[in-house]
Motif scaffolding. Structure first.
Motif, short mmCIF file in Angstrom:
data_model
loop_
_atom_site.label_atom_id
_atom_site.label_comp_id
_atom_site.label_asym_id
_atom_site.label_seq_id
_atom_site.Cartn_x
_atom_site.Cartn_y
_atom_site.Cartn_z
N ALA A 139 0.86 -1.19 0.00
CA ALA A 139 0.00 0.00 0.00
C ALA A 139 0.89 1.23 0.00
CB ALA A 139 -0.92 0.00 1.21
N SER A 187 0.86 5.57 0.26
CA SER A 187 0.07 6.68 0.77
C SER A 187 0.82 7.99 0.58
CB SER A 187 -0.23 6.50 2.26
OG SER A 187 -0.97 5.32 2.50
N THR A 188 0.04 9.06 0.51
CA THR A 188 0.60 10.42 0.48
C THR A 188 0.05 11.17 1.69
OG1 THR A 188 -1.18 11.09 -1.00
CG2 THR A 188 0.91 10.47 -2.03
N PHE A 242 -4.10 10.26 -1.43
CA PHE A 242 -4.56 8.89 -1.32
C PHE A 242 -3.91 8.22 -0.13
CE2 PHE A 242 -1.20 8.68 -4.58
CZ PHE A 242 -0.37 7.69 -4.10
N ASP A 295 -3.26 4.26 1.55
CA ASP A 295 -3.28 2.81 1.39
C ASP A 295 -3.73 2.38 0.00
OD1 ASP A 295 -2.29 2.38 3.98
OD2 ASP A 295 -4.30 2.55 4.81
N GLN A 296 -3.19 3.02 -1.02
CA GLN A 296 -3.49 2.64 -2.41
C GLN A 296 -2.81 1.31 -2.71
OE1 GLN A 296 -5.46 4.04 -4.90
NE2 GLN A 296 -4.94 2.14 -5.91
N ASN A 297 -3.60 0.33 -3.16
CA ASN A 297 -3.12 -1.02 -3.44
C ASN A 297 -2.05 -1.03 -4.52
OD1 ASN A 297 -3.21 -3.97 -3.64
ND2 ASN A 297 -4.33 -3.61 -5.55
N TYR A 298 -0.97 -1.80 -4.25
CA TYR A 298 -0.04 -2.16 -5.31
C TYR A 298 0.51 -3.54 -5.03
CZ TYR A 298 4.42 -1.03 -2.85
OH TYR A 298 5.50 -1.00 -2.01
N THR A 344 -0.23 -5.57 -10.11
CA THR A 344 -0.54 -4.20 -10.55
C THR A 344 0.66 -3.58 -11.24
OG1 THR A 344 0.13 -3.07 -8.50
CG2 THR A 344 -2.17 -3.82 -8.65
N LYS A 366 -6.10 -4.28 -11.00
CA LYS A 366 -6.44 -2.91 -10.64
C LYS A 366 -5.60 -2.47 -9.45
CE LYS A 366 -9.72 0.23 -11.53
NZ LYS A 366 -9.64 1.04 -12.69
N GLY A 367 -5.08 -1.28 -9.50
CA GLY A 367 -4.23 -0.71 -8.47
C GLY A 367 -3.17 0.15 -9.14
N THR A 368 -2.25 0.66 -8.38
CA THR A 368 -1.22 1.52 -8.95
C THR A 368 0.13 0.82 -8.90
OG1 THR A 368 -0.38 3.78 -9.00
CG2 THR A 368 -0.65 2.79 -6.81
#
Length: 144
Positions: free
Chosen positions: A21, A23-24, A30, A32-35, A39, A45-47
């Motif tokens: 995950a 974060s900024t 964002f 805990d953006q999934n990676y 991905t 799906k995710g960054t």
């Protein structure tokens, strides 16, 4: 005076099946953006870090272009930049970002295509993210 911009990343597990995950926390854009491996190297799906690098470069270049245009006496109506990070997965010692390609389209009253190209190249050279990268940075500049 120097300043810092903060982003965080957490990774849990092995490289193939683990998850992470990003974060900024400073901006709160964002959390805990999934990676994951999928991905980054697949189509889940995710960054991924390369996508975020491209986003940073597109944003930085757009602002740099606006600044250089302003110093030359032009005010852009619109600047839209796409940054394409190329990553080669099979390199030694591992996956490597081998290039960044910028594609910009802008509406700038009173400027001709030659002036625009010259200013766009100066903006590419002066962009903070362009200067931070140790890979070739290419540019396509289109005046609309």
């Amino acid at each position: 005076m120097a300043f810092k911009r903060i982003a965080t990343a957490r990774w849990e597990g092995d490289i193939q099946t683990g998850t992470g995950a990003m974060s900024t926390p400073q901006s709160g854009l964002f959390a805990d953006q999934n990676y994951s491996f999928k991905t980054r190297f697949g189509d889940e799906k995710g960054t991924n870090p390369e996508e975020l690098l491209a986003a940073a470069h597109a944003g930085c270049f757009s602002m740099a272009l606006s600044a250089v245009l302003g110093r030359a006496g032009f005010t852009p109506t619109r600047i839209e930049t796409r940054a394409e990070a190329t990553m080669e997965p099979g390199m030694d010692p591992g996956p490597t970002v081998t290039g960044m390609h910028l594609v910009v389209e802008a509406t700038v009253p009173g400027i001709d295509a030659a002036q625009f190209e010259q200013i766009a190249q100066a903006a590419k050279a002066g962009c903070v993210i362009s200067r931070a990268l140790a890979v070739p940075v290419t540019l396509e500049a289109t005046l609309l």
